[in-house]
Design a protein around this motif. Structure first.
Motif, PDB file in Angstrom:
ATOM      1  N   LYS A 288      62.140  47.183 -57.097  1.00 28.32           N
ATOM      2  CA  LYS A 288      61.254  46.741 -58.175  1.00 28.32           C
ATOM      3  C   LYS A 288      59.802  46.793 -57.713  1.00 28.32           C
ATOM      4  O   LYS A 288      58.901  47.217 -58.466  1.00 28.32           O
ATOM      5  N   ALA A 289      59.548  46.384 -56.480  1.00 28.55           N
ATOM      6  CA  ALA A 289      58.181  46.429 -55.947  1.00 28.55           C
ATOM      7  C   ALA A 289      57.666  47.864 -55.912  1.00 28.55           C
ATOM      8  O   ALA A 289      56.489  48.128 -56.218  1.00 28.55           O
ATOM      9  N   LYS A 290      58.516  48.814 -55.564  1.00 29.04           N
ATOM     10  CA  LYS A 290      58.112  50.223 -55.551  1.00 29.04           C
ATOM     11  C   LYS A 290      57.684  50.683 -56.935  1.00 29.04           C
ATOM     12  O   LYS A 290      56.672  51.378 -57.096  1.00 29.04           O
ATOM     13  N   ARG A 291      58.454  50.289 -57.958  1.00 27.85           N
ATOM     14  CA  ARG A 291      58.099  50.692 -59.326  1.00 27.85           C
ATOM     15  C   ARG A 291      56.758  50.091 -59.749  1.00 27.85           C
ATOM     16  O   ARG A 291      55.949  50.747 -60.411  1.00 27.85           O
ATOM     17  N   GLU A 301      49.933  40.876 -52.993  1.00 31.39           N
ATOM     18  CA  GLU A 301      50.335  39.466 -53.086  1.00 31.39           C
ATOM     19  C   GLU A 301      50.988  39.185 -54.439  1.00 31.39           C
ATOM     20  O   GLU A 301      51.988  38.455 -54.527  1.00 31.39           O
ATOM     21  N   ASP A 302      50.441  39.787 -55.506  1.00 25.07           N
ATOM     22  CA  ASP A 302      51.022  39.603 -56.835  1.00 25.07           C
ATOM     23  C   ASP A 302      52.365  40.313 -56.944  1.00 25.07           C
ATOM     24  O   ASP A 302      53.305  39.807 -57.571  1.00 25.07           O
ATOM     25  N   VAL A 303      52.456  41.484 -56.322  1.00 28.64           N
ATOM     26  CA  VAL A 303      53.723  42.213 -56.327  1.00 28.64           C
ATOM     27  C   VAL A 303      54.798  41.378 -55.634  1.00 28.64           C
ATOM     28  O   VAL A 303      55.919  41.253 -56.135  1.00 28.64           O
ATOM     29  N   PRO A 312      53.520  36.568 -48.818  1.00 24.10           N
ATOM     30  CA  PRO A 312      53.125  37.979 -48.892  1.00 24.10           C
ATOM     31  C   PRO A 312      53.294  38.715 -47.575  1.00 24.10           C
ATOM     32  O   PRO A 312      53.625  39.911 -47.573  1.00 24.10           O
ATOM     33  N   ALA A 313      53.063  38.037 -46.460  1.00 24.78           N
ATOM     34  CA  ALA A 313      53.188  38.690 -45.157  1.00 24.78           C
ATOM     35  C   ALA A 313      54.640  39.100 -44.904  1.00 24.78           C
ATOM     36  O   ALA A 313      54.911  40.201 -44.396  1.00 24.78           O
ATOM     37  N   PHE A 314      55.567  38.221 -45.243  1.00 24.28           N
ATOM     38  CA  PHE A 314      56.989  38.560 -45.086  1.00 24.28           C
ATOM     39  C   PHE A 314      57.352  39.741 -45.979  1.00 24.28           C
ATOM     40  O   PHE A 314      58.075  40.656 -45.563  1.00 24.28           O
ATOM     41  N   PHE A 315      56.844  39.721 -47.220  1.00 22.95           N
ATOM     42  CA  PHE A 315      57.112  40.834 -48.144  1.00 22.95           C
ATOM     43  C   PHE A 315      56.607  42.145 -47.576  1.00 22.95           C
ATOM     44  O   PHE A 315      57.316  43.165 -47.628  1.00 22.95           O
ATOM     45  N   ARG A 316      55.395  42.158 -47.020  1.00 24.99           N
ATOM     46  CA  ARG A 316      54.843  43.405 -46.485  1.00 24.99           C
ATOM     47  C   ARG A 316      55.668  43.921 -45.309  1.00 24.99           C
ATOM     48  O   ARG A 316      55.895  45.129 -45.176  1.00 24.99           O
ATOM     49  N   GLY A 324      59.343  52.468 -44.665  1.00 23.62           N
ATOM     50  CA  GLY A 324      58.586  53.168 -43.638  1.00 23.62           C
ATOM     51  C   GLY A 324      57.087  53.156 -43.862  1.00 23.62           C
ATOM     52  O   GLY A 324      56.330  53.682 -43.049  1.00 23.62           O
ATOM     53  N   LEU A 325      56.639  52.560 -44.971  1.00 26.27           N
ATOM     54  CA  LEU A 325      55.216  52.530 -45.314  1.00 26.27           C
ATOM     55  C   LEU A 325      54.806  51.118 -45.701  1.00 26.27           C
ATOM     56  O   LEU A 325      55.625  50.323 -46.175  1.00 26.27           O
ATOM     57  N   THR A 326      53.537  50.800 -45.538  1.00 27.85           N
ATOM     58  CA  THR A 326      53.018  49.555 -46.087  1.00 27.85           C
ATOM     59  C   THR A 326      52.930  49.692 -47.601  1.00 27.85           C
ATOM     60  O   THR A 326      52.906  50.814 -48.136  1.00 27.85           O
ATOM     61  N   PRO A 327      52.862  48.582 -48.349  1.00 30.28           N
ATOM     62  CA  PRO A 327      52.700  48.692 -49.804  1.00 30.28           C
ATOM     63  C   PRO A 327      51.483  49.516 -50.202  1.00 30.28           C
ATOM     64  O   PRO A 327      51.545  50.308 -51.146  1.00 30.28           O
TER      65      PRO A 327
END
Length: 347
Positions: A288-291, A301-303, A312-316, A324-327
């Protein structure tokens, strides 16, 4: 047919009815240009070595490969043509289509070519055929990421790697497998660099505008793939999670809604899906974050918050581990295509 000249590298590209024509003829075109095309364009001396590239198949008569593309083989397997390089390009195969037993004569011939000293290269699902020879047993290999389950089921001795774009099965680099679809670009550049010259590979990349996919396959892979099963309880949980994966304590809620003990659900979920419950939820959230990143410009942070992560740090960290990439890099990689594509549709 390419005529042999002194210094030519004998290269055979296998063509079967399942072969993808784009990979077959793309490899032929690019390898034929190596050592010649750039030199013609800029007016410098031709390279001393080149690839003598020929199509090899099980029969000499013309046939049609994937999507009805005509193929006229130069040589046939039964005549055992010489080769320094044997390339197995992409095959049009279903995600669970096993090749074991389909081409026994061809399997034996590929093994014999390797024993005789040939370098073996496969692109995308060509590694499924290579796996059927047994030459990948106990070795690392890759293919399109969608064939991971096929390798686990039919070729469990192969140490399948879904992330890299090129995988060296042996220390000497005599067996190399490439990842999905257009990874044959990377494979062609590797072959040119290995057997001609690294500078020539760079020149060919410039001529054909070929991009080295250094990011690997992870950014392109779908983290959520449906695996058919008959467990109605697990299916009920999957259906609920598909709509509610971003809910706080989604795993706890899923266990509660299943109506069975947590340990039983986790055991049955793993057996049915091949994934742990927590990993399944994480994959739903990252997909979902990719979309969102592909379509919108909101901060990461909103994503993170929208897909269920307060930190947000854990999410990243999780996003980078999964793709394999940062957001931010993922957005820069895929957002321009979305913008251009939608602009074209609007015109």
């Amino acid at each position: 047919m390419a005529h042999k000249q002194d210094g030519d590298i004998e290269t055979l590209i296998l063509a079967l009815p399942e072969t993808a024509g784009s990979a077959l003829y793309g490899m032929i075109d690019v390898l034929a240009a190596a050592g010649r095309l750039w030199q013609e364009m800029v007016g410098t001396e031709m390279s001393g070595k080149s690839f003598r590239t020929r199509i090899v198949s099980l029969r000499k008569n013309t046939f049609r490969c994937g999507n009805g593309i005509p193929v006229h083989p130069d040589v046939v397997v039964r005549d055992d043509p010489p080769c320094d390089i044997l390339i197995l390009p992409e095959l049009w195969l279903a995600m669970d289509e096993d090749l074991s037993g389909r081409y026994p004569e061809l399997i034996d011939w590929i093994r014999a070519k390797y024993r005789a000293g040939a370098h073996l290269y496969s692109a995308c699902s060509g590694s499924v055929l290579l796996a059927a020879t047994g030459l990948l047993d106990g070795r690392e290999a890759t293919s399109h990421w969608a064939y991971a389950d096929l390798f686990r089921t039919h070729y469990p001795k192969v140490r399948f790697q879904a992330e890299p774009n090129l995988v060296f099965a042996d220390p000497g680099g005599r067996i190399v497998t490439a990842g999905g679809a257009s990874s044959w670009h990377d494979l062609a550049l590797h072959i040119i660099a290995r057997h001609l010259d690294p500078e020539e590979a760079l020149r060919i990349a410039k001529v054909y505008l070929l991009k080295w996919h250094g990011e690997g396959q992870l950014p392109y892979a779908s983290l959520v793939r449906y695996r058919p099963h008959a467990d109605s309880v697990v299916r009920k949980v999957q259906d609920w999670l598909a709509e509610n994966f971003a809910e706080p304590a989604a795993v706890t809620q899923a266990v509660s809604r299943s109506g069975i003990p947590e340990r039983s659900l986790k055991r049955r979920f793993g057996a049915a899906t091949g994934s742990t419950l927590i990993h399944y939820v994480q994959n739903l959230r990252i997909e979902k974050a990719k979309r969102i990143l592909e379509r919108e410009s909101c901060p990461s942070e909103d994503v993170a918050a929208r897909v269920g992560y307060e930190n947000p740090a854990f999410f990243r960290r999780l996003f980078k581990r999964s793709t394999g990439l940062t957001p931010a890099k993922y957005r820069s990689m895929f957002r321009p295509f979305r913008q251009d594509h939608h602009a074209e549709l609007a015109e």
